[in-house]
Design an enzyme around this catalytic site. Structure first.
Site, PDB file in Angstrom:
ATOM      1  N   THR A  47      -0.945  12.376   9.960  1.00  0.00           N
ATOM      2  CA  THR A  47      -0.034  11.464   9.259  1.00  0.00           C
ATOM      3  C   THR A  47      -0.787  10.327   8.567  1.00  0.00           C
ATOM      4  O   THR A  47      -1.896   9.957   8.984  1.00  0.00           O
ATOM      5  CB  THR A  47       0.974  10.870  10.278  1.00  0.00           C
ATOM      6  OG1 THR A  47       1.640   9.759   9.692  1.00  0.00           O
ATOM      7  CG2 THR A  47       0.278  10.359  11.543  1.00  0.00           C
ATOM      8  N   ASP A  48      -0.150   9.736   7.562  1.00  0.00           N
ATOM      9  CA  ASP A  48      -0.708   8.541   6.906  1.00  0.00           C
ATOM     10  C   ASP A  48      -0.655   7.321   7.826  1.00  0.00           C
ATOM     11  O   ASP A  48      -1.350   6.322   7.591  1.00  0.00           O
ATOM     12  CB  ASP A  48       0.022   8.241   5.578  1.00  0.00           C
ATOM     13  CG  ASP A  48       1.526   8.009   5.709  1.00  0.00           C
ATOM     14  OD1 ASP A  48       2.085   8.137   6.825  1.00  0.00           O
ATOM     15  OD2 ASP A  48       2.166   7.713   4.679  1.00  0.00           O
ATOM     16  N   GLU A  49       0.175   7.400   8.888  1.00  0.00           N
ATOM     17  CA  GLU A  49       0.394   6.209   9.722  1.00  0.00           C
ATOM     18  C   GLU A  49      -0.855   5.799  10.494  1.00  0.00           C
ATOM     19  O   GLU A  49      -0.946   4.670  10.974  1.00  0.00           O
ATOM     20  CB  GLU A  49       1.577   6.432  10.667  1.00  0.00           C
ATOM     21  CG  GLU A  49       2.829   6.778   9.884  1.00  0.00           C
ATOM     22  CD  GLU A  49       4.124   6.698  10.660  1.00  0.00           C
ATOM     23  OE1 GLU A  49       4.201   5.949  11.639  1.00  0.00           O
ATOM     24  OE2 GLU A  49       5.073   7.403  10.256  1.00  0.00           O
TER      25      GLU A  49
ATOM     26  N   TYR B 201       2.915   5.974  18.520  1.00  0.00           N
ATOM     27  CA  TYR B 201       2.872   7.262  17.795  1.00  0.00           C
ATOM     28  C   TYR B 201       1.598   7.376  16.965  1.00  0.00           C
ATOM     29  O   TYR B 201       0.828   8.334  17.101  1.00  0.00           O
ATOM     30  CB  TYR B 201       4.107   7.417  16.899  1.00  0.00           C
ATOM     31  CG  TYR B 201       3.948   8.514  15.853  1.00  0.00           C
ATOM     32  CD1 TYR B 201       3.824   9.853  16.227  1.00  0.00           C
ATOM     33  CD2 TYR B 201       3.910   8.202  14.487  1.00  0.00           C
ATOM     34  CE1 TYR B 201       3.669  10.859  15.268  1.00  0.00           C
ATOM     35  CE2 TYR B 201       3.754   9.203  13.530  1.00  0.00           C
ATOM     36  CZ  TYR B 201       3.631  10.528  13.921  1.00  0.00           C
ATOM     37  OH  TYR B 201       3.470  11.519  12.979  1.00  0.00           O
TER      38      TYR B 201
ATOM     39  N   LYS C 273      -1.699   9.892  17.322  1.00  0.00           N
ATOM     40  CA  LYS C 273      -2.134  10.803  16.256  1.00  0.00           C
ATOM     41  C   LYS C 273      -3.577  10.484  15.863  1.00  0.00           C
ATOM     42  O   LYS C 273      -4.376  11.380  15.609  1.00  0.00           O
ATOM     43  CB  LYS C 273      -1.214  10.712  15.034  1.00  0.00           C
ATOM     44  CG  LYS C 273       0.187  11.261  15.235  1.00  0.00           C
ATOM     45  CD  LYS C 273       0.236  12.751  15.534  1.00  0.00           C
ATOM     46  CE  LYS C 273      -0.126  13.623  14.354  1.00  0.00           C
ATOM     47  NZ  LYS C 273       0.135  15.070  14.643  1.00  0.00           N
TER      48      LYS C 273
HETATM   49  P1  NAD Z   1       9.234  17.429  14.736  1.00  0.00           P
HETATM   50  O1  NAD Z   1       9.391  16.373  15.779  1.00  0.00           O
HETATM   51  O2  NAD Z   1      10.375  17.807  13.878  1.00  0.00           O
HETATM   52  O3  NAD Z   1       8.737  18.794  15.445  1.00  0.00           O
HETATM   53  C1  NAD Z   1       7.773  18.803  16.456  1.00  0.00           C
HETATM   54  C2  NAD Z   1       7.797  20.187  17.111  1.00  0.00           C
HETATM   55  O4  NAD Z   1       6.781  20.216  18.131  1.00  0.00           O
HETATM   56  C3  NAD Z   1       9.141  20.517  17.780  1.00  0.00           C
HETATM   57  O5  NAD Z   1       9.518  21.833  17.463  1.00  0.00           O
HETATM   58  C4  NAD Z   1       8.823  20.378  19.273  1.00  0.00           C
HETATM   59  O6  NAD Z   1       9.622  21.226  20.085  1.00  0.00           O
HETATM   60  C5  NAD Z   1       7.354  20.786  19.314  1.00  0.00           C
HETATM   61  N1  NAD Z   1       6.655  20.239  20.477  1.00  0.00           N
HETATM   62  C6  NAD Z   1       6.705  18.960  20.931  1.00  0.00           C
HETATM   63  N2  NAD Z   1       5.940  18.858  22.050  1.00  0.00           N
HETATM   64  C7  NAD Z   1       5.394  20.085  22.273  1.00  0.00           C
HETATM   65  C8  NAD Z   1       4.510  20.607  23.269  1.00  0.00           C
HETATM   66  N3  NAD Z   1       4.028  19.834  24.261  1.00  0.00           N
HETATM   67  N4  NAD Z   1       4.155  21.908  23.192  1.00  0.00           N
HETATM   68  C9  NAD Z   1       4.637  22.698  22.197  1.00  0.00           C
HETATM   69  N5  NAD Z   1       5.483  22.263  21.239  1.00  0.00           N
HETATM   70  C10 NAD Z   1       5.855  20.967  21.277  1.00  0.00           C
HETATM   71  O7  NAD Z   1       7.971  16.983  13.873  1.00  0.00           O
HETATM   72  P2  NAD Z   1       7.699  17.177  12.317  1.00  0.00           P
HETATM   73  O8  NAD Z   1       8.316  16.087  11.582  1.00  0.00           O
HETATM   74  O9  NAD Z   1       7.956  18.597  11.954  1.00  0.00           O
HETATM   75  O10 NAD Z   1       6.105  16.915  12.305  1.00  0.00           O
HETATM   76  C11 NAD Z   1       5.195  17.994  12.512  1.00  0.00           C
HETATM   77  C12 NAD Z   1       3.788  17.433  12.485  1.00  0.00           C
HETATM   78  O11 NAD Z   1       3.549  16.802  11.227  1.00  0.00           O
HETATM   79  C13 NAD Z   1       3.515  16.372  13.549  1.00  0.00           C
HETATM   80  O12 NAD Z   1       2.215  16.567  14.043  1.00  0.00           O
HETATM   81  C14 NAD Z   1       3.608  15.049  12.802  1.00  0.00           C
HETATM   82  O13 NAD Z   1       2.778  14.080  13.380  1.00  0.00           O
HETATM   83  C15 NAD Z   1       3.116  15.465  11.434  1.00  0.00           C
HETATM   84  N6  NAD Z   1       3.642  14.683  10.292  1.00  0.00           N
HETATM   85  C16 NAD Z   1       4.987  14.504  10.143  1.00  0.00           C
HETATM   86  C17 NAD Z   1       5.467  13.805   9.035  1.00  0.00           C
HETATM   87  C18 NAD Z   1       6.951  13.602   8.804  1.00  0.00           C
HETATM   88  O14 NAD Z   1       7.326  12.873   7.873  1.00  0.00           O
HETATM   89  N7  NAD Z   1       7.835  14.240   9.562  1.00  0.00           N
HETATM   90  C19 NAD Z   1       4.568  13.275   8.108  1.00  0.00           C
HETATM   91  C20 NAD Z   1       3.189  13.489   8.299  1.00  0.00           C
HETATM   92  C21 NAD Z   1       2.751  14.203   9.392  1.00  0.00           C
HETATM   93  P1  TYD Z   2      11.325   7.219  10.019  1.00  0.00           P
HETATM   94  O1  TYD Z   2      12.095   8.334   9.383  1.00  0.00           O
HETATM   95  O2  TYD Z   2      11.512   6.949  11.471  1.00  0.00           O
HETATM   96  O3  TYD Z   2       9.781   7.443   9.676  1.00  0.00           O
HETATM   97  P2  TYD Z   2       8.474   6.461   9.908  1.00  0.00           P
HETATM   98  O4  TYD Z   2       8.843   5.271  10.681  1.00  0.00           O
HETATM   99  O5  TYD Z   2       7.560   7.362  10.659  1.00  0.00           O
HETATM  100  O6  TYD Z   2       7.998   6.139   8.524  1.00  0.00           O
HETATM  101  O7  TYD Z   2      11.679   5.888   9.236  1.00  0.00           O
HETATM  102  C1  TYD Z   2      11.408   5.743   7.870  1.00  0.00           C
HETATM  103  C2  TYD Z   2      11.681   4.295   7.501  1.00  0.00           C
HETATM  104  O8  TYD Z   2      13.077   4.036   7.661  1.00  0.00           O
HETATM  105  C3  TYD Z   2      10.957   3.306   8.399  1.00  0.00           C
HETATM  106  O9  TYD Z   2      10.544   2.185   7.599  1.00  0.00           O
HETATM  107  C4  TYD Z   2      12.027   2.871   9.379  1.00  0.00           C
HETATM  108  C5  TYD Z   2      13.313   2.961   8.576  1.00  0.00           C
HETATM  109  N1  TYD Z   2      14.548   3.295   9.345  1.00  0.00           N
HETATM  110  C6  TYD Z   2      15.682   2.486   9.205  1.00  0.00           C
HETATM  111  O10 TYD Z   2      15.690   1.485   8.475  1.00  0.00           O
HETATM  112  N2  TYD Z   2      16.790   2.831   9.925  1.00  0.00           N
HETATM  113  C7  TYD Z   2      16.822   3.900  10.751  1.00  0.00           C
HETATM  114  O11 TYD Z   2      17.870   4.146  11.405  1.00  0.00           O
HETATM  115  C8  TYD Z   2      15.659   4.731  10.859  1.00  0.00           C
HETATM  116  C9  TYD Z   2      15.645   5.940  11.755  1.00  0.00           C
HETATM  117  C10 TYD Z   2      14.540   4.387  10.132  1.00  0.00           C
END
Ligand code: NAD
Ligand code: TYD
Length: 363
Positions: free
Chosen positions: A136-138, A162, A166
């Site tokens: 992630t960018d975070e 989080y 990561k």
């Molecule tokens: P998500 O929370 O939707 O899905 C996570 C999946 O991992 C779920 O299916 C969960 O059941 C599985 N999981 C959790 N713990 C586990 C374990 N111990 N063993 C096996 N499976 C397990 O997450 P997402 O949004 O699809 O993100 C996927 C990846 O991409 C993550 O690594 C996250 O850090 C990264 N990422 C997400 C975003 C975003 O905007 N969602 C952006 C950048 C990077």
């Molecule tokens: P989120 O989807 O949780 O992603 P991240 O915090 O990992 O970027 O949130 C995106 C942005 O939206 C973040 O600045 C927090 C804000 N947010 C709200 O303002 N209200 C909400 O109910 C949620 C879930 C997020």
């Protein structure tokens, strides 16, 4: 350039949001697809139910933190490529319960790396093996409004449990390349949106709340900025990195699309007013409610994507207006997918996170 259909893949977290979108793409072109997913609250069998009975597709419900299970899967399925999505992924949950983030994101990644290293060494260290870690960018921390975007050389400065977990996992992946020569890759991506995102993240939460006529909780002043990318663009980028990048490389992925939270929520309201038909509340903007801010809330993320554009020729394809419209339409048409996710656990989570916040609204 290689082809996915040469590969035997283990996709961790393939029942989650990004993983399931990637698995669909992978299954269309690869020889064999093995998904390992613990099916936590964020993983849903229904998300990939259409694939479950297909040839050469298998979902194992299991934990990436179990070394024996992971080792056995790598050997029995002759895996040469791991694409690692499995993680605890929600910042708000990491604030209320950080332990599972350290366990899954740090220990889980370590368990996979160690099992994959042993498997790779036992096969004579084949050059075509790959371990792609999705991050992630975070990990880079928070930007001020005028700061330049994060590049691949920006120092790590994670601010939430989080992002710290990561960052820890990224460091382990890097160390396995430098110490053992394991052919690893790391991608750091900005915020994703699109189909199958669990309805506690910003965009799906707002869509679902509009459909239920519930308040739309915007944290703080709503001026926080994220760089939004459609999930299909992210999955295409991961495929490009997997097929074209040199082992040991890291790539930033993003949408060149910085948007304030309040602007997103307002756009969602307009789209729902337009597409939503018979809604409980109209106009939906009156549901917007500013609530107490998230502790340590990062102000701005933005990705410099020139390296992946230059080296691999990848570009985002979706413009945000089109992608957001398609996403709203998807949530309108897939109530059968998201409604069952609003379980008792979800209600408890929701009450714990938002109950006090709405009452303590500062705006
Ligand atoms: P998500 O929370 O939707 O899905 C996570 C999946 O991992 C779920 O299916 C969960 O059941 C599985 N999981 C959790 N713990 C586990 C374990 N111990 N063993 C096996 N499976 C397990 O997450 P997402 O949004 O699809 O993100 C996927 C990846 O991409 C993550 O690594 C996250 O850090 C990264 N990422 C997400 C975003 C975003 O905007 N969602 C952006 C950048 C990077
Ligand atoms: P989120 O989807 O949780 O992603 P991240 O915090 O990992 O970027 O949130 C995106 C942005 O939206 C973040 O600045 C927090 C804000 N947010 C709200 O303002 N209200 C909400 O109910 C949620 C879930 C997020």
């Amino acid at each position: 350039m290689g082809l996915l259909n040469d590969k035997r893949g283990l996709i961790t977290g393939g029942a989650g949001f990004i993983g399931s979108n990637f698995v669909r793409r992978w299954y269309d072109s690869a020889t064999s697809t093995l998904v390992l997913d613990a099916l936590t609250y964020a993983g849903d069998r229904a998300t990939i139910a259409d694939l479950e009975h297909q040839d050469e597709f298998e979902l194992i419900c299991g934990d990436i933190c179990e070394p024996a299970l992971v080792a056995q899967l790598l050997t029995s399925h002759n895996i040469d490529t791991v694409v690692h999505f499995a993680a605890e992924s929600h910042v708000d949950r990491s604030i209320s319960g950080p332990a599972v983030f350290v366990q899954t994101n740090v220990m889980g990644t370590f368990t996979l790396l160690e099992a994959f290293r042993q498997h790779w060494e036992s096969q004579g260290k084949p050059e075509h093996f790959r371990f792609l870690h999705v991050s992630t960018d975070e990990v880079f921390g928070s930007l001020r409004v005028d700061d330049p975007a994060f590049s691949e050389t920006t120092p790590y400065a994670p601010n939430s449990p989080y992002s710290a977990s990561k960052a820890g996992s990224d460091h382990l992946v890097r160390a396995y390349f430098h110490t053992y020569g394991l052919p690893t890759l790391i991608t750091n991506c900005s915020n994703n949106y699109g189909p199958y995102q669990f309805p506690e993240k910003l965009i799906p939460l707002m869509c679902v709340n509009i459909l239920l006529g519930k308040p739309l909780p915007v944290y703080g002043d709503g001026q926080n900025i994220r760089d939004w990318l459609h999930v299909e663009d992210h999955c295409r980028a991961i495929e490009s990195v997997l097929l074209q990048a040199e082992p040991g490389e890291t790539y930033n992925i993003g949408g060149n699309n910085q948007v304030k939270n309040i602007d997103i929520v307002e756009q969602l309201c307009e789209l729902m007013d337009d597409l939503g038909g018979d809604l409980p509340t109209r106009p939906t903007q009156q549901l917007i409610t500013f609530v107490k801010d998230r502790p340590g809330h990062d102000r701005r993320y933005a990705m410099d994507i020139s390296k992946i554009q230059r080296d691999l020729g990848w570009q985002p394809k979706y413009d945000f207006a089109t992608g957001l419209r398609q996403t709203v339409q998807w949530y309108l048409e897939h109530r059968d997918w998201w409604q069952p996710l609003l379980s008792q656990d979800y209600q408890r989570y929701y009450a714990a996170l938002y109950g006090d916040r709405v009452e303590q609204s500062e705006f």
